[in-house]
Design a protein around this motif. Sequence first.
Motif, PDB file in Angstrom:
ATOM      1  N   UNK A  49      44.422  42.139 105.191  1.00 63.74           N
ATOM      2  CA  UNK A  49      43.432  42.019 104.283  1.00 63.74           C
ATOM      3  C   UNK A  49      42.236  41.094 105.186  1.00 63.74           C
ATOM      4  N   UNK A  50      43.063  39.917 105.802  1.00 64.52           N
ATOM      5  CA  UNK A  50      42.012  38.999 106.617  1.00 64.52           C
ATOM      6  C   UNK A  50      41.482  39.656 107.774  1.00 64.52           C
ATOM      7  N   UNK A  55      36.798  41.971 110.435  1.00 67.39           N
ATOM      8  CA  UNK A  55      36.789  43.176 111.489  1.00 67.39           C
ATOM      9  C   UNK A  55      37.549  43.113 112.680  1.00 67.39           C
ATOM     10  N   UNK A  56      38.944  42.605 112.544  1.00 67.15           N
ATOM     11  CA  UNK A  56      39.638  42.362 113.723  1.00 67.15           C
ATOM     12  C   UNK A  56      40.487  43.653 114.135  1.00 67.15           C
ATOM     13  N   UNK A  57      40.837  43.854 115.270  1.00 73.44           N
ATOM     14  CA  UNK A  57      41.557  44.926 115.416  1.00 73.44           C
ATOM     15  C   UNK A  57      41.475  46.157 114.934  1.00 73.44           C
ATOM     16  N   UNK A  58      42.384  46.921 114.399  1.00 73.49           N
ATOM     17  CA  UNK A  58      42.115  48.499 113.934  1.00 73.49           C
ATOM     18  C   UNK A  58      40.931  48.207 112.809  1.00 73.49           C
TER      19      UNK A  58
END
Length: 154
Positions: A49-50, A55-58
């Motif tokens: 969720x975080x 908008x991190x990683x995948x």
Amino acid sequence: MSESESFRGEPAQILLVEDNPGDVRLTKEAFKQGRIENDLYVVTDGTEALDFLSQRGEYADAPRPDLILLDLNLPGKDGEEVLAELKDDSSLRSIPVIVLTSSRAEEDIVKSYELHANAYLTKPVDPDEFIETVRAFEKFWFSVVRLPPEVDNS
């Protein structure tokens, strides 16, 4: 504005944070039966969720949700931890968070509001009641309430 449009005339972006596949299915069913257009994104734990919200990683291309439905009982980082981190982040704290959980414990309710949840809904056990609850929530949040616009904090 007709009931079939969201508050901006485009589909509402909803993030569902839920690890129970049955509850995910019921929530999707409720939204499908509702007349309010939305895009429902599902993640199954607090860390995911975080990542989605940041908008991190995948999730680098993930949209900013207009609203978050958050279960408290999640593997790893639980819902309270997610809520605390979310409300501590100036770029995310304005996103309304609805706690949707099976917990009826008073301390969970109190803690959720102390962490600035916008509402606390207890999941009904009966599938039809569950669908009705989600539809009532959807109608309220997308037909009655005015949600905050995205604020650019850069």
